[in-house]
Design a protein around this motif. Structure first.
Motif, mmCIF file in Angstrom:
data_model
loop_
_atom_site.group_PDB
_atom_site.id
_atom_site.type_symbol
_atom_site.label_atom_id
_atom_site.label_comp_id
_atom_site.label_asym_id
_atom_site.label_seq_id
_atom_site.Cartn_x
_atom_site.Cartn_y
_atom_site.Cartn_z
ATOM 1 N N LYS A 1 88.001 -48.203 67.432
ATOM 2 C CA LYS A 1 86.641 -47.828 67.817
ATOM 3 C C LYS A 1 86.020 -48.916 68.689
ATOM 4 C CE LYS A 1 83.255 -47.774 64.730
ATOM 5 N NZ LYS A 1 82.362 -47.344 63.623
ATOM 6 N N LYS A 2 86.249 -50.181 68.328
ATOM 7 C CA LYS A 2 85.732 -51.293 69.117
ATOM 8 C C LYS A 2 86.347 -51.262 70.515
ATOM 9 C CE LYS A 2 85.471 -56.318 69.374
ATOM 10 N NZ LYS A 2 85.788 -56.338 70.788
ATOM 11 N N GLY A 3 87.646 -50.993 70.589
ATOM 12 C CA GLY A 3 88.321 -50.923 71.890
ATOM 13 C C GLY A 3 87.769 -49.800 72.747
ATOM 14 N N ILE A 4 87.520 -48.647 72.145
ATOM 15 C CA ILE A 4 86.958 -47.522 72.887
ATOM 16 C C ILE A 4 85.542 -47.857 73.345
ATOM 17 C CG2 ILE A 4 86.141 -45.141 72.655
ATOM 18 C CD1 ILE A 4 88.627 -44.663 70.855
ATOM 19 N N GLY A 5 84.769 -48.511 72.459
ATOM 20 C CA GLY A 5 83.417 -48.935 72.836
ATOM 21 C C GLY A 5 83.440 -49.874 74.030
ATOM 22 N N ASP A 6 84.405 -50.783 74.038
ATOM 23 C CA ASP A 6 84.545 -51.708 75.174
ATOM 24 C C ASP A 6 84.917 -50.942 76.445
ATOM 25 O OD1 ASP A 6 83.959 -53.853 73.514
ATOM 26 O OD2 ASP A 6 86.052 -54.456 73.258
ATOM 27 N N ASP A 7 85.773 -49.938 76.314
ATOM 28 C CA ASP A 7 86.154 -49.120 77.474
ATOM 29 C C ASP A 7 84.950 -48.369 78.038
ATOM 30 O OD1 ASP A 7 88.752 -49.977 77.143
ATOM 31 O OD2 ASP A 7 89.456 -48.105 76.223
ATOM 32 N N ILE A 8 84.130 -47.818 77.153
ATOM 33 C CA ILE A 8 82.931 -47.092 77.598
ATOM 34 C C ILE A 8 81.980 -48.051 78.303
ATOM 35 C CG2 ILE A 8 80.864 -45.889 76.773
ATOM 36 C CD1 ILE A 8 82.700 -44.650 74.575
ATOM 37 N N LYS A 9 81.807 -49.223 77.740
ATOM 38 C CA LYS A 9 80.945 -50.240 78.365
ATOM 39 C C LYS A 9 81.451 -50.568 79.771
ATOM 40 C CE LYS A 9 79.279 -54.942 77.669
ATOM 41 N NZ LYS A 9 79.343 -56.135 76.813
ATOM 42 N N ASP A 10 82.758 -50.693 79.916
ATOM 43 C CA ASP A 10 83.344 -50.987 81.228
ATOM 44 C C ASP A 10 83.054 -49.876 82.235
ATOM 45 O OD1 ASP A 10 84.359 -53.370 80.247
ATOM 46 O OD2 ASP A 10 86.408 -52.580 79.968
ATOM 47 N N VAL A 11 83.084 -48.619 81.790
ATOM 48 C CA VAL A 11 82.801 -47.495 82.686
ATOM 49 C C VAL A 11 81.344 -47.559 83.151
ATOM 50 C CG1 VAL A 11 82.641 -44.982 82.882
ATOM 51 C CG2 VAL A 11 84.605 -46.020 81.751
ATOM 52 N N TYR A 12 80.428 -47.853 82.215
ATOM 53 C CA TYR A 12 79.019 -47.982 82.604
ATOM 54 C C TYR A 12 78.826 -49.133 83.593
ATOM 55 C CZ TYR A 12 77.243 -44.564 79.237
ATOM 56 O OH TYR A 12 76.957 -43.401 78.559
ATOM 57 N N LEU A 13 79.507 -50.245 83.362
ATOM 58 C CA LEU A 13 79.405 -51.375 84.291
ATOM 59 C C LEU A 13 79.966 -51.020 85.663
ATOM 60 C CD1 LEU A 13 80.361 -54.375 81.969
ATOM 61 C CD2 LEU A 13 78.122 -53.896 82.975
ATOM 62 N N GLU A 14 81.060 -50.297 85.684
ATOM 63 C CA GLU A 14 81.645 -49.854 86.956
ATOM 64 C C GLU A 14 80.690 -48.934 87.691
ATOM 65 O OE1 GLU A 14 85.488 -47.229 88.467
ATOM 66 O OE2 GLU A 14 85.513 -48.092 86.455
ATOM 67 N N ALA A 15 80.095 -47.993 86.957
ATOM 68 C CA ALA A 15 79.137 -47.071 87.579
ATOM 69 C C ALA A 15 77.927 -47.839 88.099
ATOM 70 C CB ALA A 15 78.704 -46.004 86.580
#
Length: 80
Positions: free
Chosen positions: A25-39
């Protein structure tokens, strides 16, 4: 093997599964955060994107009801 040991072993297995899932879950949360940062780096507003994601999860009727109440409140405050 005593019944207490079996229960303890089973409990340990549950705890270990939960720990693995929490790590995923932490890894997925980090992935989602990365997508928001990319956007955000391409000019999109991450806060608005989060709101859109939240709204898309809602049933259409609930979303329409919320928007109607919001509009009523904005009108009452002279913000429309």
């Amino acid at each position: 093997m005593s019944e207490g040991n079996v229960a303890a072993d089973q409990l340990l297995l549950y705890i270990e599964r939960i720990e693995r899932l929490e790590e995923e879950k932490k890894g997925i949360g980090d992935d989602i955060k990365d997508v928001y940062l990319e956007a955000k780096s391409t000019g999109y507003d991450a806060k608005i994107m989060r709101q859109i994601v939240r709204l898309r999860k809602m049933p259409a009727h609930d979303r329409q009801e919320m928007e109607a109440v919001l509009q009523t409140y904005l009108s009452a405050l002279g913000m429309d």
